[in-house]
Motif scaffolding. Sequence first.
Motif, PDB file in Angstrom:
ATOM      1  N   THR A 186       0.847  -1.194   0.000  1.00  0.00           N
ATOM      2  CA  THR A 186       0.000   0.000   0.000  1.00  0.00           C
ATOM      3  C   THR A 186       0.876   1.235   0.000  1.00  0.00           C
ATOM      4  O   THR A 186       2.093   1.152   0.153  1.00  0.00           O
ATOM      5  CB  THR A 186      -0.881   0.019   1.255  1.00  0.00           C
ATOM      6  OG1 THR A 186      -0.004   0.111   2.373  1.00  0.00           O
ATOM      7  CG2 THR A 186      -1.712  -1.256   1.337  1.00  0.00           C
ATOM      8  N   ALA A 187       0.201   2.392  -0.138  1.00  0.00           N
ATOM      9  CA  ALA A 187       0.949   3.653  -0.134  1.00  0.00           C
ATOM     10  C   ALA A 187       1.606   3.852   1.231  1.00  0.00           C
ATOM     11  O   ALA A 187       2.657   4.471   1.357  1.00  0.00           O
ATOM     12  CB  ALA A 187       0.017   4.814  -0.437  1.00  0.00           C
ATOM     13  N   GLU A 188       0.948   3.282   2.279  1.00  0.00           N
ATOM     14  CA  GLU A 188       1.478   3.462   3.634  1.00  0.00           C
ATOM     15  C   GLU A 188       2.813   2.800   3.801  1.00  0.00           C
ATOM     16  O   GLU A 188       3.677   3.307   4.523  1.00  0.00           O
ATOM     17  CB  GLU A 188       0.500   2.852   4.636  1.00  0.00           C
ATOM     18  CG  GLU A 188      -0.485   3.849   5.178  1.00  0.00           C
ATOM     19  CD  GLU A 188      -1.335   3.254   6.276  1.00  0.00           C
ATOM     20  OE1 GLU A 188      -2.054   4.022   6.911  1.00  0.00           O
ATOM     21  OE2 GLU A 188      -1.283   2.035   6.485  1.00  0.00           O
ATOM     22  N   ASN A 189       2.989   1.617   3.239  1.00  0.00           N
ATOM     23  CA  ASN A 189       4.282   0.949   3.411  1.00  0.00           C
ATOM     24  C   ASN A 189       5.032   0.849   2.088  1.00  0.00           C
ATOM     25  O   ASN A 189       5.683  -0.137   1.787  1.00  0.00           O
ATOM     26  CB  ASN A 189       4.123  -0.415   4.089  1.00  0.00           C
ATOM     27  CG  ASN A 189       3.223  -1.348   3.311  1.00  0.00           C
ATOM     28  OD1 ASN A 189       2.792  -1.013   2.208  1.00  0.00           O
ATOM     29  ND2 ASN A 189       2.921  -2.500   3.868  1.00  0.00           N
ATOM     30  N   ALA A 190       4.934   1.899   1.294  1.00  0.00           N
ATOM     31  CA  ALA A 190       5.709   1.968   0.061  1.00  0.00           C
ATOM     32  C   ALA A 190       7.175   2.153   0.406  1.00  0.00           C
ATOM     33  O   ALA A 190       7.508   2.727   1.452  1.00  0.00           O
ATOM     34  CB  ALA A 190       5.219   3.155  -0.769  1.00  0.00           C
ATOM     35  N   PRO A 191       8.077   1.629  -0.448  1.00  0.00           N
ATOM     36  CA  PRO A 191       9.502   1.827  -0.146  1.00  0.00           C
ATOM     37  C   PRO A 191       9.856   3.300  -0.223  1.00  0.00           C
ATOM     38  O   PRO A 191       9.168   4.111  -0.845  1.00  0.00           O
ATOM     39  CB  PRO A 191      10.204   1.018  -1.237  1.00  0.00           C
ATOM     40  CG  PRO A 191       9.206   0.840  -2.317  1.00  0.00           C
ATOM     41  CD  PRO A 191       7.871   0.894  -1.710  1.00  0.00           C
ATOM     42  N   LEU A 192      10.985   3.623   0.388  1.00  0.00           N
ATOM     43  CA  LEU A 192      11.458   5.005   0.386  1.00  0.00           C
ATOM     44  C   LEU A 192      11.836   5.398  -1.048  1.00  0.00           C
ATOM     45  O   LEU A 192      12.539   4.658  -1.734  1.00  0.00           O
ATOM     46  CB  LEU A 192      12.681   5.143   1.295  1.00  0.00           C
ATOM     47  CG  LEU A 192      12.445   4.811   2.772  1.00  0.00           C
ATOM     48  CD1 LEU A 192      13.765   4.608   3.487  1.00  0.00           C
ATOM     49  CD2 LEU A 192      11.650   5.926   3.435  1.00  0.00           C
ATOM     50  N   ASN A 193      11.377   6.566  -1.461  1.00  0.00           N
ATOM     51  CA  ASN A 193      11.685   6.991  -2.829  1.00  0.00           C
ATOM     52  C   ASN A 193      13.068   7.647  -2.879  1.00  0.00           C
ATOM     53  O   ASN A 193      13.732   7.824  -1.846  1.00  0.00           O
ATOM     54  CB  ASN A 193      10.599   7.928  -3.369  1.00  0.00           C
ATOM     55  CG  ASN A 193      10.471   9.190  -2.540  1.00  0.00           C
ATOM     56  OD1 ASN A 193      11.472   9.728  -2.053  1.00  0.00           O
ATOM     57  ND2 ASN A 193       9.255   9.667  -2.362  1.00  0.00           N
ATOM     58  N   GLY A 194      13.480   8.032  -4.067  1.00  0.00           N
ATOM     59  CA  GLY A 194      14.838   8.544  -4.258  1.00  0.00           C
ATOM     60  C   GLY A 194      15.120   9.787  -3.436  1.00  0.00           C
ATOM     61  O   GLY A 194      16.178   9.935  -2.829  1.00  0.00           O
ATOM     62  N   LYS A 195      14.144  10.690  -3.421  1.00  0.00           N
ATOM     63  CA  LYS A 195      14.340  11.944  -2.680  1.00  0.00           C
ATOM     64  C   LYS A 195      14.515  11.667  -1.188  1.00  0.00           C
ATOM     65  O   LYS A 195      15.393  12.239  -0.527  1.00  0.00           O
ATOM     66  CB  LYS A 195      13.137  12.828  -2.925  1.00  0.00           C
ATOM     67  CG  LYS A 195      13.317  14.256  -2.484  1.00  0.00           C
ATOM     68  CD  LYS A 195      12.084  15.071  -2.872  1.00  0.00           C
ATOM     69  CE  LYS A 195      12.126  16.421  -2.190  1.00  0.00           C
ATOM     70  NZ  LYS A 195      10.886  17.164  -2.381  1.00  0.00           N
ATOM     71  N   GLN A 196      13.682  10.765  -0.686  1.00  0.00           N
ATOM     72  CA  GLN A 196      13.762  10.423   0.740  1.00  0.00           C
ATOM     73  C   GLN A 196      15.100   9.765   1.054  1.00  0.00           C
ATOM     74  O   GLN A 196      15.751  10.059   2.069  1.00  0.00           O
ATOM     75  CB  GLN A 196      12.631   9.474   1.126  1.00  0.00           C
ATOM     76  CG  GLN A 196      11.276  10.153   1.172  1.00  0.00           C
ATOM     77  CD  GLN A 196      10.119   9.161   1.200  1.00  0.00           C
ATOM     78  OE1 GLN A 196      10.265   8.002   0.794  1.00  0.00           O
ATOM     79  NE2 GLN A 196       8.971   9.613   1.640  1.00  0.00           N
ATOM     80  N   LEU A 197      15.524   8.881   0.140  1.00  0.00           N
ATOM     81  CA  LEU A 197      16.808   8.196   0.351  1.00  0.00           C
ATOM     82  C   LEU A 197      17.944   9.205   0.377  1.00  0.00           C
ATOM     83  O   LEU A 197      18.862   9.118   1.205  1.00  0.00           O
ATOM     84  CB  LEU A 197      17.040   7.162  -0.754  1.00  0.00           C
ATOM     85  CG  LEU A 197      16.240   5.863  -0.629  1.00  0.00           C
ATOM     86  CD1 LEU A 197      16.391   5.020  -1.879  1.00  0.00           C
ATOM     87  CD2 LEU A 197      16.693   5.064   0.575  1.00  0.00           C
ATOM     88  N   LEU A 198      17.881  10.155  -0.545  1.00  0.00           N
ATOM     89  CA  LEU A 198      18.932  11.171  -0.610  1.00  0.00           C
ATOM     90  C   LEU A 198      18.980  12.005   0.664  1.00  0.00           C
ATOM     91  O   LEU A 198      20.061  12.310   1.190  1.00  0.00           O
ATOM     92  CB  LEU A 198      18.650  12.081  -1.813  1.00  0.00           C
ATOM     93  CG  LEU A 198      19.888  12.558  -2.581  1.00  0.00           C
ATOM     94  CD1 LEU A 198      20.686  11.374  -3.088  1.00  0.00           C
ATOM     95  CD2 LEU A 198      19.470  13.433  -3.762  1.00  0.00           C
TER      96      LEU A 198
END
Lengths: 479, 575
Positions: free
Chosen positions: A2-14
């Motif tokens: 779900t959107a709630e437990n979606a993986p961290l996106n690139g911006k968040q990772l950065l």
Amino acid sequence: MTAENAPLNGKQLLLLLGFAALMWLLPVSGRFFSAGGAPVDADSYFALRMAKQHLAIGPTGWDVVQQRPVPLNPYHLFLAAMLRAFGEPAGIWMATLTVSLLSVGAVMLMVQGISLRTEVRALAVVLWCASPAYLRLAASLEPAHLGVPVVLLALVLLYRSRSSAGQLAAAALIFLTMFLSPFNFLLGMAILAGAALLLSSPLLLLLLLLAIPVPVMWYQQIAGSYSLLQPLSAARPVTGELLTDLGATVGFGIFTLFLAAAGLLATWKRGLPYNPVHLPMLLVSLLFMFFIRRFTLYFTAPLCIIAAMGILALWLMRWELGAVRNISLLIITCGLLFTTLSYATRNVRSDPLPGDLSALETLAELPGGLVLSAPENGFLIEHTARPAYVDGMLMHQDEQRALTADAIFQGRNLLQTRELLAQEGIRYLYIDPGMRRGGVWQREGQGLLFLLQDADTFQNVFSENGHEIWVVNAAPATR
Amino acid sequence: MIQAIFINLSPLEKIVPGRNPVRVPGCLDGIPDTLRNAAAPINQGFLFRCVRMLFKGNPLTRPMDTAWVRKPLKRIPREHLILGAIFLLSLAFRLAFALQSPAFSPEGYFALRQVQHIRSTWLPLYEDPLSYGGRILVFQPLFHYVLAAASLVFSPVIALQVLPNVLASSVVIVVYLLTFELSRSTEASLTAAFLSAFVPVYVAETLNSLSVHALMVPLLFLFIYLFIRVKKEHELATPLLVVLATAALLHPSAFLLVLGLVFYILLVSMERLERSRAELEVTLFAIVSVLWLYFILFKRILLFHGPSVVWQNIPLQVLSEHFSGFNLLGAVSLVGFLPFVFGSYAAYRFIVTERRRQVYLLTGFVLAVFLLLGMSLIPLSLGLIYLGMSLIPLFGLGYKLFLVELGNSKVERFSAWIRAGMLLLVVISSVLPSLGLAFEQLGKAPTREEFAAFSWLREHTPVGSTVLATLEEGHLITAMARRKNLIDGNFLMVDRPGQRLDDIERIYTTSSQTEALRLLQKYGVRYVLVSRAKGLYGIANIPSADDRCFPRVYPEQDTDGPFILERRCELEESA
């Protein structure tokens, strides 16, 4: 998913990586200002010296300064590679940066593999980067540090990959870490054994049985009577090394523990699928508290994940008293920050400090000779290319040396002390303020401090800020 | 003629017919009205009208956004009058002793010194050049600030002798409120309030020692009272937090509160009673806030001492002394016989049979005290104070049960006599021991001869001199003589205080002059005060003293009182 437990996106990772780099910079910049960029802890100097020796004469398994066998350690090789690539001191800090960022990556992979909300994943990484364990990784050089990201990565592989290839890769990584330190050896065996039972994998069991003899023979053969139970003789008791806020070298933050308790309570009702291996694994993990410093270093990452769950549980909880909610969450945040800043400040002021370093530089300029000091200073002394009478390894390998050193430090009979010094070939004495403040002596004029008044036997050649170097005239000039 | 009360509403409120605000009367409500009624004649006076005109303007010309409402005068409830009388009786009892002497008990002189320093520099004395020859002090100065502020406004007598006793006596009001909340019985609450004024150990510890517990104890029990009520009245959350923050800033014994709340939550969970979210939230808040505050305030000593900081670095000899005289009978007499008996019965009855959650709260608190006492983490006297005060509301519950049973029994016609007998028992078991302990406490204050010795030290010795005295006299040396001491009651951040105590005993008792000189030189001692050491070590003089190395410098004639010796010999060692 779900959107709630979606993986961290690139911006968040950065953003998280940027935060990790910033937290790495915190203790490192502090050490540059306070100690000219010297890493924290005398043990770091042993690793540094061995790395430099590998660079100079190649990996030989022999300590040239102390003239003793030393196990080949993957961390020393890694550090040597960093020094070759970046030079000194940049190589030192690139090594710690690499280990730190690898650990962050491993934690990110770990949280990606568990079904958690995105916020919990991000919080877990933030808590890890703000933890004393991470700051320790940034500021000191110890072989066990390299084991942190490698072990976490191996756990991720074991958890996510059910194929034999994944299990083989994990086992290889764990096998590699077994050569880092005795703790890693025991931890590696425990992980392989636990994984073999939990995953019901005969392959892992076979690998474990095949893997055990190699590091055991390696330690036994090369390190002689190196004691696996070394940490039991640690000066501070277990309770003193558990909590950072109570002065632990590397400990858990009290608020992290509190949040972890909250996280455990919140997930209690969800329950884990029953497995009879859970309880023995929990009990075995507690046994690792004998290696208390490594225990807190390695168990901080899983604790941060549970603590992140705790934060979310408190945030989402229905509160009846709004004011209490807001202030409580604010205080918890401040508490976490306080632990981080307090530990970072302590790191900055840790030994060795400029006073230690200038004394050691003076020692390096003197003619060669065996140096007697407290075991904690042994590796620092050896870094100046002078052999130390006792150091962190010798005090366990050679009990007689430790006893003789104690007899010299505490004796008040000049003739007996001269005899011992001559017999052991000790040329120099190095005394730092910590030794006078309870490290070796509890009061002025105790033991050897009283005998130093004899100018025929002891000549003071350096005295600055409580650091003293004495030449002993009872011993031969060189060794 | 009915006297009117004027209630001034704020400019934002307007009185609209039929829409006057209605307030639900609570237990506290009567008291402000009582005070307002008492001040009623002042409201009517000419002077007041002038002052009002000055600030509010002429009623004929000022804007009509302020309305005046007349309210009929209420009768002051009788129980409030009795409560007021109990408070005044408690205060009078205390002041009757406290004002007998301008001196405080020895431990009060640390607070006195802090107050003096705050008055002159606005800051507490953290870097003390005199204690232990010079050291860093770590403590919470809020109470000292309160006393210093009071001493700026009032005279020193009122600030330092009256105010602490006023604060200590305020526990009467808090205990009344708490007991009334539990029992809903006015008679039981008033009896409990009376008892709380005469808990012997509380009177002894807070009479003339400038003790922070004079404020701490009422605050802790006020917190308990508000905690009980916050479950239904959420608007009390803010005052609850303020009380908790104040208690945490005052003294580390606020940790007792946190522990008590934790035990309460555990007990409620174990008994499967209905859990209140508000209580859980406040407990959570108490844990995190007190922990965080203490980690900030005591970071230095936590790093210095590590986990053993919980024992406050108190030497084993002192710890064992605290508990050596302990026996159950002695503890009961210090706490009060009636609170112990009735309180224990009420705890049993309301936990085992009726399962009332407020009783679990007090029980949790008692458990916390027992735990800390058992681990020697708090002094015995402090533990007994909290134990005693916790038992009093329970006594109130027990007493109410007793009255109910009495009313239903065959001896109901003798109830007046029985009540009188109870009162007599209260006097015998609580008031008389309080009297005895109060006299004993007064006896601990420095005598005139001791003051004279300290004055001599201040006037005739070099400023940086170190004076040897017993542990009890340590604060007196620094506060009155203004010289360095060897030891006092602040053990935190001190290296090996037990060794110091042993060395001090050795100096006072050894007949070996070499040994005495060695130890005196080790600590740089120049003068030796022989005063309370006589009683403590059973000596008339230092056995190793002679006229050559330890001449008597004060007083000039031989006396039975305190005297001072000067060290005039040095010991030299060779290798």
